[in-house]
Design an enzyme around this catalytic site. Sequence first.
Site, mmCIF file in Angstrom:
data_model
loop_
_atom_site.group_PDB
_atom_site.id
_atom_site.type_symbol
_atom_site.label_atom_id
_atom_site.label_comp_id
_atom_site.label_asym_id
_atom_site.label_seq_id
_atom_site.Cartn_x
_atom_site.Cartn_y
_atom_site.Cartn_z
ATOM 1 N N ASN A 207 0.860 -1.174 0.000
ATOM 2 C CA ASN A 207 0.000 0.000 0.000
ATOM 3 C C ASN A 207 0.904 1.234 0.000
ATOM 4 O OD1 ASN A 207 0.806 0.525 2.716
ATOM 5 N ND2 ASN A 207 -0.861 -0.762 3.493
ATOM 6 N N GLU A 210 3.339 1.560 2.968
ATOM 7 C CA GLU A 210 4.443 0.604 2.867
ATOM 8 C C GLU A 210 5.430 1.004 1.782
ATOM 9 O OE1 GLU A 210 1.713 -3.233 4.266
ATOM 10 O OE2 GLU A 210 1.950 -2.729 2.140
ATOM 11 N N ASP A 278 -5.953 -8.497 1.226
ATOM 12 C CA ASP A 278 -5.963 -9.933 0.968
ATOM 13 C C ASP A 278 -6.822 -10.254 -0.257
ATOM 14 O OD1 ASP A 278 -4.461 -10.255 3.311
ATOM 15 O OD2 ASP A 278 -6.259 -10.469 4.544
#
Length: 493
Positions: A207, A210, A278
């Site tokens: 993301n 990150e 996920d």
Amino acid sequence: MTVSPLSPHDVLGFESTQVIVVGDAMLDRYVDGTVNRISPEAPIPVLQVQRDRSVAGGAANTAMNVAALGAATTLIASWAEDEPGRELERLLAASDVSAVRIARGNAPTIEKLRVVAGQQQIVRVDREDTVDLDEAGRAAVVAAVEQAIRPGVPAAIVISDYAKGLVGSELVEAIMATARDHRIPVVVDPKSSDIRKYRGATIVKPNFAEAIQMARMPASSSPDEATLDVIAERLLVDGVAALAISLSAVGVDLIEGASRTRIPTRARLVSDVSGAGDSMIAGIAVGLASGLTTLQAVQAGNMAAGIACGRPGTAVVTSVDLLNEMLIEVSPDRRPGMVEDWQELARFVAIEKAAGKRVVFANGVFDLLHAGHVALLREARSLGDVLVVGVNSDASTSRLKGPTRPLQPQSDRMAVLDAVRYVDFVTVFEQDTPRELIRTIQPDVIVKGSDYRPDQVVGGDDAKAWGGSVHIVTLLDGVSTTRLAQGQQVRRG
């Protein structure tokens, strides 16, 4: 760069793939309730509990999403033989996920408890021990990956790194080597701040937070063009083929080589972002395994993440969800209408049925479409949610109607039917009757005109075997293709 929307055809074939998920599994528990007052003991809300529930989290949620998209799924992760671990195993088994448990010292099953009032989380409680996987554990993971790979089955590997102790650099390197040997793409959900840990990956999906951490940029950085250019320069190192940077509501930036593509996300009410990453990873992995391009696979993943965000709690996105989302986004001329491959059509019908839709079937020559045809199609469509029309091929029509028929080739007849607003799918059959087609797609209702009795309808007995039925439509008097054709000959004379 303009991004063409995915076609619903692109999700077909997911069920012929396999995905191996390696990573940090956990159990997500939820306590749902309502808050109507503040505690007299402390300035905190008092939750009136309405229900308790558990869902698979982390790499286990990724595996559940992969399985829901239709791929054969193996999860290789660590959890303990404790009560949360047994609950996790139960959830995985119920979703057809093959689970391989790897011991990680004496670490208990990772558990996250979320307390939710309405749709708002008010507290989260984590129980975890992030002890690193030892050498024997790493060897067990690699052996499990090798054993899970099915020769001849299109596959992908997911590394779901939640920085909980399982996914160390040595394990990643070993998995990448195995993937190279088998020519299998690898998708990484990263937590390490060192992008070099994931060398060999087909796609790394951080993301934005990150990504800027990996790129050693200030936490206050905003996702503007200049920042994304720096991220691309610093993170697209040798051995990482592509980056898919999630930008929340903005969409996803796909970076491949010198190109950058923004994939927008459809606007929607966000209920909960838990597990959306996920769902995205699952969509990307299944897409790559089924042969989609990197761009198409990331589009599928982005769509899955958007669906997950619209649902409370850790959500699982299915192939039905994905197909429905695609049908919303694609333009009418890109939606499947004429589908000549029966197996492909059967998969579409199965997905529609799984979504709770009632499928109706009608068939005929449909030569010179007239008011009687339209009336039959209108009534047929009123009996369900999806109308499939089977058309006699040119050869089949000639055998049925004589050597002067059809008046129009099957391609024209199918195209005209595809333009009728009551019709969802059009296909063709070469046989004298549509029995084989009916058996292939198994409609809920078979419709025929009143020139037939119910016991004369081809496929009627078959339909009864799977709970279907036959419906007879009253035909319009004096309207037929033969009369129309004769009328044209008279006028020409």
